[in-house]
Design a protein around this motif. Sequence first.
Motif, short mmCIF file in Angstrom:
data_model
loop_
_atom_site.label_atom_id
_atom_site.label_comp_id
_atom_site.label_asym_id
_atom_site.label_seq_id
_atom_site.Cartn_x
_atom_site.Cartn_y
_atom_site.Cartn_z
N GLN A 111 10.91 -35.86 -12.96
CA GLN A 111 9.74 -35.82 -13.84
C GLN A 111 9.47 -34.41 -14.37
N LEU A 112 10.15 -33.43 -13.82
CA LEU A 112 9.85 -32.04 -14.16
C LEU A 112 10.95 -31.41 -14.98
N THR A 113 10.59 -30.38 -15.72
CA THR A 113 11.60 -29.61 -16.45
C THR A 113 12.26 -28.63 -15.48
N PRO A 114 13.44 -28.13 -15.84
CA PRO A 114 14.11 -27.14 -14.98
C PRO A 114 13.21 -25.94 -14.67
N THR A 115 12.46 -25.51 -15.64
CA THR A 115 11.55 -24.38 -15.41
C THR A 115 10.48 -24.73 -14.39
N GLU A 116 9.95 -25.91 -14.51
CA GLU A 116 8.92 -26.35 -13.56
C GLU A 116 9.49 -26.46 -12.15
N ARG A 117 10.70 -26.96 -12.06
CA ARG A 117 11.32 -27.10 -10.74
C ARG A 117 11.52 -25.73 -10.09
#
Lengths: 157, 157
Positions: B124-130
């Motif tokens: 559910q998250l973008t790579p940046t968010e992860r």
Amino acid sequence: MDDRLERDVSNLQQILMQLSLASRRRLAHDLDSYNLTVAQYSALRALQRLPDGISMTELAGACHQVSATMTGIVDRLAERGLVTRKQDPNDRRAQLVSLTQKGLTIIIEIDVQQTNRISRVLVQLTPTERQEMLRLLTIYLETIQDDPKQPFGTNSK
Amino acid sequence: MDDRLERDVSNLQQILMQLSLASRRRLAHDLDSYNLTVAQYSALRALQRLPDGISMTELAGACHQVSATMTGIVDRLAERGLVTRKQDPNDRRAQLVSLTQKGLTIIIEIDVQQTNRISRVLVQLTPTERQEMLRLLTIYLETIQDDPKQPFGTNSK
DNA sequence: TATTGTTATACTCTATAACTATA
DNA sequence: TATAGTTATAGAGTATAACAATA
């Protein structure tokens, strides 16, 4: 899944597992000063959060426990004067449990202690980072909370 | 502290406390299918992570337990054939504990199960968010891990 | 009949203290 | 003397099953 995702999953899994074990340990350690167990603290929190005078069944549900387990936990809290039981006037089978002043005081003290701990982390972060942390943890919490039924385990919660 | 920080602290505290309780519950529930307790799983993980053939004392330290507690945990794992004890040839007082093939298999199975759970969140998250989540949780984990001494609690970890 | 709460029972985790064997 | 590990003991949490009182 792509490699980047796979690697992130692996890293997050390690961190979250450690967090699960370490945060419980930390909480148990903090509660030790108050001679409270995690299960007892969880019950006090539920009583603080929910409307005053809830039944044993409701309290057990809020704490994800079966009622027989809750009986023992409330027994020990009542012995120490942190909660009281009184009979429900509308249903003579039911016992209504309430926080005492002493119980409320102790849980507020613990709240202050925990707040101080979190503050030490959050002052290291920018407002944006704090918001992001809150948002991401909320997403994670929802996914672990909602898909199972109670009860959660046969032993050793 | 400014108002914004104070509010964030309060929100994060709620989330982290819930996470502490819920993640443990979730883990216990997941382990139930394997008839393992959290303490047993924690021991198996330590054995997987550390060099093969560590002593009871080392294992207890890795699991933040006193050695008398570890004796019981290893007893039950050994009965089920998930670990073995053998005498240390260099120190006849010491017992060296190892994962069996059966123990390794079960812990890998659990790892797959946990990976799937985390994946469902992370997609559910973008790579940046992860990356951000990983970074922020690491900071938090460090602050709860390092300031206390063992042992962490008198009862109910 | 169904529900509420307790009691009875059994197991695991947890700690401390005492102990044996070894270093 | 000190260390490694076990045993003995005690208490808390956990679950299931049986039960009495009440709805």
